[in-house]
Design a protein around this motif. Structure first.
Motif, PDB file in Angstrom:
ATOM      1  N   ASP A 534      19.115  50.415 -25.444  1.00 52.11           N
ATOM      2  CA  ASP A 534      20.128  50.764 -24.443  1.00 52.11           C
ATOM      3  C   ASP A 534      19.693  50.408 -23.025  1.00 52.11           C
ATOM      4  O   ASP A 534      20.528  50.094 -22.176  1.00 52.11           O
ATOM      5  CB  ASP A 534      20.490  52.257 -24.547  1.00 52.11           C
ATOM      6  N   GLN A 535      18.379  50.426 -22.757  1.00 50.20           N
ATOM      7  CA  GLN A 535      17.863  50.038 -21.443  1.00 50.20           C
ATOM      8  C   GLN A 535      17.566  48.550 -21.399  1.00 50.20           C
ATOM      9  O   GLN A 535      18.026  47.831 -20.515  1.00 50.20           O
ATOM     10  CB  GLN A 535      16.531  50.763 -21.209  1.00 50.20           C
ATOM     11  N   THR A 559      29.328  52.081 -28.714  1.00 47.68           N
ATOM     12  CA  THR A 559      29.857  52.898 -29.811  1.00 47.68           C
ATOM     13  C   THR A 559      28.785  53.098 -30.887  1.00 47.68           C
ATOM     14  O   THR A 559      28.579  54.215 -31.382  1.00 47.68           O
ATOM     15  CB  THR A 559      31.090  52.201 -30.437  1.00 47.68           C
ATOM     16  N   ALA A 560      28.083  52.019 -31.227  1.00 49.12           N
ATOM     17  CA  ALA A 560      27.029  52.128 -32.246  1.00 49.12           C
ATOM     18  C   ALA A 560      25.886  53.009 -31.743  1.00 49.12           C
ATOM     19  O   ALA A 560      25.356  53.849 -32.477  1.00 49.12           O
ATOM     20  CB  ALA A 560      26.517  50.734 -32.607  1.00 49.12           C
ATOM     21  N   ALA A 561      25.521  52.834 -30.461  1.00 44.40           N
ATOM     22  CA  ALA A 561      24.414  53.616 -29.906  1.00 44.40           C
ATOM     23  C   ALA A 561      24.755  55.110 -29.897  1.00 44.40           C
ATOM     24  O   ALA A 561      23.898  55.960 -30.144  1.00 44.40           O
ATOM     25  CB  ALA A 561      24.090  53.131 -28.488  1.00 44.40           C
ATOM     26  N   GLN A 562      26.042  55.433 -29.636  1.00 40.78           N
ATOM     27  CA  GLN A 562      26.450  56.833 -29.613  1.00 40.78           C
ATOM     28  C   GLN A 562      26.230  57.489 -30.979  1.00 40.78           C
ATOM     29  O   GLN A 562      25.894  58.667 -31.074  1.00 40.78           O
ATOM     30  CB  GLN A 562      27.922  56.952 -29.170  1.00 40.78           C
ATOM     31  N   THR A 585      15.841  60.148 -26.398  1.00 43.00           N
ATOM     32  CA  THR A 585      15.065  59.366 -27.372  1.00 43.00           C
ATOM     33  C   THR A 585      15.830  58.133 -27.862  1.00 43.00           C
ATOM     34  O   THR A 585      15.374  57.455 -28.779  1.00 43.00           O
ATOM     35  CB  THR A 585      14.706  60.244 -28.597  1.00 43.00           C
ATOM     36  N   LEU A 586      16.960  57.840 -27.241  1.00 46.09           N
ATOM     37  CA  LEU A 586      17.830  56.788 -27.774  1.00 46.09           C
ATOM     38  C   LEU A 586      17.138  55.432 -27.908  1.00 46.09           C
ATOM     39  O   LEU A 586      17.221  54.771 -28.943  1.00 46.09           O
ATOM     40  CB  LEU A 586      19.084  56.655 -26.893  1.00 46.09           C
ATOM     41  N   GLU A 588      14.040  54.580 -28.218  1.00 45.14           N
ATOM     42  CA  GLU A 588      13.031  54.554 -29.276  1.00 45.14           C
ATOM     43  C   GLU A 588      13.682  54.580 -30.656  1.00 45.14           C
ATOM     44  O   GLU A 588      13.222  53.911 -31.584  1.00 45.14           O
ATOM     45  CB  GLU A 588      12.081  55.742 -29.121  1.00 45.14           C
ATOM     46  N   ASN A 589      14.749  55.365 -30.787  1.00 41.31           N
ATOM     47  CA  ASN A 589      15.407  55.448 -32.096  1.00 41.31           C
ATOM     48  C   ASN A 589      16.100  54.136 -32.448  1.00 41.31           C
ATOM     49  O   ASN A 589      16.083  53.708 -33.601  1.00 41.31           O
ATOM     50  CB  ASN A 589      16.402  56.616 -32.111  1.00 41.31           C
ATOM     51  N   ILE A 590      16.686  53.491 -31.448  1.00 43.13           N
ATOM     52  CA  ILE A 590      17.289  52.172 -31.688  1.00 43.13           C
ATOM     53  C   ILE A 590      16.194  51.184 -32.076  1.00 43.13           C
ATOM     54  O   ILE A 590      16.357  50.362 -32.983  1.00 43.13           O
ATOM     55  CB  ILE A 590      18.039  51.679 -30.426  1.00 43.13           C
ATOM     56  N   ALA A 591      15.042  51.291 -31.394  1.00 42.74           N
ATOM     57  CA  ALA A 591      13.932  50.365 -31.676  1.00 42.74           C
ATOM     58  C   ALA A 591      13.389  50.570 -33.091  1.00 42.74           C
ATOM     59  O   ALA A 591      13.049  49.608 -33.786  1.00 42.74           O
ATOM     60  CB  ALA A 591      12.832  50.531 -30.640  1.00 42.74           C
TER      61      ALA A 591
END
Ligand SMILES: [Zn+2]
Length: 690
Positions: A534-535, A559-562, A585-586, A588-591
């Motif tokens: 997200d960053q 939308t997917a990140a949410q 934590t978004l 890191e969780n996406i990673a």
């Protein structure tokens, strides 16, 4: 010191820099996964973390000098044992007069010996900070308060703001987020010792933490000779002042938006918004040059701080300054101070025992002279073959992510092209620097521990300040070779994998492909995905904060990140009231999710055309997921877990396993899990980004 945005695989504090006797068993080749660690009474589709690690979790105990025990810490211990040998060998050379004065060997050996000399530290008591305390005692006006911010020890200092001794803020060099070829100055909120939420919270845990803090500050100030009543009253004032700072500080989750954090302005404009802080004087005090522009990341904090300088009584500020001068120095002062500092650590982390002094000093030497120690560490502990193999693995993962991007069904061609351009531009650093840092101008001849530490802090600060007005040094490493971690920097568009993590159970040349892809492969994928989290996705191939997304693709991404935010908000630790913060934590969780997905398909590519042989009864696909779970097995003290959830960008390890895997159809297929199983999220809630 440097407030750069760097995404790491995990926060160093979370592993505990602790070093106690190694519990890493030497595993025979072909047994990269040990069946004995599994709990086969738990179904993999119910709780995979428990299935993969249950027996290990049951049969291991956190050593008394640690806050947690797990794969990262255990490999860290092993790496640290080599560090210990290096510093002791060098210390012997110094003792025997065989090290050339001022050479790296001499610096390492002498730094260690001086650290070990607790008799001298005890004799000195708090003498090392006496001149600073005298300076604070002479403060009379609000302008004296602002002046004090720039005085005293540089680089060290208390509080979490970093950046400069006594200042309740962090101010230091940072690459301009919108111009990655220029280092400017970044101004950050700071001045807090507790977590922001612990100052503001009304729950019993926050109230207790504040009571404990007041007691700790009081005891510490009494050690400086204050009466009990005076110290107690000062502690109240300090808490009140820090609470005012907490009120105007941003929450960590809100600071993830790099656009919202960008407020570059000429120094004169910053000065106008904060008339009670003389920035020209401050910058002179910290020996900064060439400062024309400042990125004020948290403007409201600075205008409020400016008011507080005149609104709070000077006496309250003096108490604050006294405490912050003391707080950062305590571990390097006489025994009563070191004991009190450790007592606070016990309260906040649950750790029971202090590490042996030898281990503390080996770690401190490595922290101070990382690339001097690191050169020897590599010679003793790492081969060029391992570096080549790891670099090859990175190449494979880059190519797998390129395939994934090109094949995405939700992303349009224009955005894909930009994403691939960014991926191709990744600078890859593997194992250790091509050119080692030159320590020849670092003078460590004081023979005193506190002074040595200050010398290192000042030397590092001077190096960082020297870059202002110039391009960042892209070749520099932010982690030392023995470090068990990895990182991505959005400004440099650079991934970094120190030699320390290129060892079992992360990377094992003797293990099968599936295990290596599930462990180091997913770690590499994790760091690459940070370029698109997200960053990271808001920075371009050159490392500039620039929107390269079509509006449609950006909307789909959000939308997917949410979904990932909502998913992790639902996880708890310790008790049902302590939730993981899905926004904090978004990234890191996406990673984790992206890294695992990319590594999985990279493994399939590597295995294509080869027989899918079972080992220990598990298919390669199953071993891939077991390897990831093994990397994250960990037991933590409750205090440490609660602290992690409040402050860390990384989710607790259980959720770093079950969270991403329950989103992956590949996982469900490998283990035969069905819709409705706890490890299979309903399709409408399932996230897949990369
Ligand atoms: Zn990360």
């Amino acid at each position: 010191m440097r407030p750069a945005i760097i995404r790491q695989l995990l926060t160093a504090a979370a592993i505990g820099v602790a070093v106690s006797s190694s519990l890493v068993a030497q595993r025979a080749a072909n047994h990269a996964l040990d069946r004995a660690n599994l709990d086969t009474t738990c179904a993999p589709c119910t709780d995979f973390y428990e299935f993969a690690n249950g027996n290990w979790l049951k049969h291991n105990k956190i050593p008394p000098d640690k806050t947690s025990l797990g794969s990262f810490g255990m490999l860290g211990d092993k790496n640290q044992e080599v560090v210990q040998k290096i510093v002791i060998d060098d210390a012997n050379l110094v003792r025997d007069g065989e090290a050339k004065l001022g050479s790296n060997d001499w610096k390492i050996g002498d730094f260690y010996l001086v650290c070990m000399d607790t008799v001298a530290m005890d004799k000195a008591g708090y003498a090392p900070i006496r001149s600073e305390l005298d300076m604070i005692a002479a403060v009379k006006t609000p302008d004296d308060v602002a002046k004090a911010f720039g005085q005293g020890a540089r680089g060290g200092g208390g509080g979490r703001g970093g950046g400069g001794g006594l200042a309740p803020f962090g101010l230091g060099p940072q690459t301009d987020p919108r111009n990655s070829k220029m280092v400017i100055v970044s101004a950050n909120q700071g001045g807090l010792v507790l977590n922001r939420e612990d100052y503001l919270g009304t729950n019993p845990r926050a109230v207790k933490r504040r009571d404990d803090y007041i007691a700790h500050v009081s005891r510490s100030l009494e050690l400086l000779g204050e009466s009990e009543a005076q110290a107690a009253s000062d502690a109240q004032k300090i808490l009140a002042l820090e609470t005012e700072l907490a009120k105007v500080s941003m929450a960590q989750a809100d600071m993830r938006d790099p656009v919202a954090m960008y407020h570059k302005m000429p120094l004169a404009e910053f000065a106008q918004s904060t008339p009670h802080i003389n920035w020209t004087r401050y910058l002179q005090q910290v020996h900064a040059r060439n400062v024309t522009d400042v990125n004020v990341r948290t403007p409201k904090f600075f205008t409020s701080l400016d008011s507080l300088i005149t609104n709070a009584p000077v006496d309250d500020w003096k108490a604050y300054l006294r405490w912050h001068a003391l707080n950062g120095a305590m571990p390097s002062l006489g025994s009563p101070f070191r004991k009190e500092a450790f007592r606070w650590q016990q309260i906040t982390t649950g750790v029971q025992q202090q590490q042996p002094r030898m281990k503390q000093c080996a770690a401190a030497t490595n922290a101070a002279l990382g690339e001097a120690v690191g050169q020897d560490w590599i010679k003793r502990n790492f081969t060029p073959e391992a570096k080549a193999r790891a670099a090859k693995m990175v190449d494979n993962l880059v190519s797998a992510l390129r395939d994934r991007i090109n094949g995405l069904d939700w992303m349009g061609a224009a955005t894909k092209q930009q994403a691939v351009t960014k991926l191709n531009a990744f600078m890859r650093k593997v194992a250790y620097p091509d050119k080692w840092r030159d320590y020849s101008t670092l003078n460590l001849t004081s023979g005193k521990y506190y002074q040595n530490q200050q010398a290192v802090a000042e030397w590092n600060a001077a190096r960082a300040w020297a870059r202002v007005g110039h391009a960042p040094d892209r070749a520099e490493w932010s982690m030392t070779p023995p470090t068990v971690n990895a990182s991505y920097s959005p400004s440099l568009n650079q991934i970094q994998f120190p030699a320390g993590i290129l060892a079992p159970p992360f990377f094992d040349p003797n293990a099968d492909d599936a295990v290596n892809y599930g462990a180091i492969g997913a770690v590499i994928g994790h760091e690459m995905t940070h370029g698109f989290d997200d960053q990271g996705r808001q920075f371009d191939a050159e490392g500039n904060l620039r929107d390269w997304w079509t509006p449609e693709d950006a909307a789909k991404y959000k939308t997917a990140a949410q979904k990932v935010v909502d998913q992790f908000n639902g996880y708890t630790v310790v008790d049902s009231a302590t939730h993981v913060n899905g926004r904090q934590t978004l990234g890191e969780n996406i990673a984790d999710l992206g890294g695992l997905t990319v590594a999985y398909f990279a493994m399939e590519k590597a295995l294509a055309g080869k027989p899918h042989t079972k080992i220990d009864g598990f298919t390669p696909e199953q071993r891939f997921f077991l390897a990831w779970a093994q990397v994250w097995r960990s037991i933590s003290r409750d205090e440490a877990l609660i602290q992690q959830v409040k402050t860390d960008a990384h989710s607790p390890s259980r959720w770093r396993v079950n969270g991403p895997l329950s989103n992956m159809p590949e996982f469900a297929k490998a283990w035969g899990c069905k819709e409705g199983d706890p490890m299979v999220r309903p399709e409408n809630l399932r996230a897949r980004i990369w």
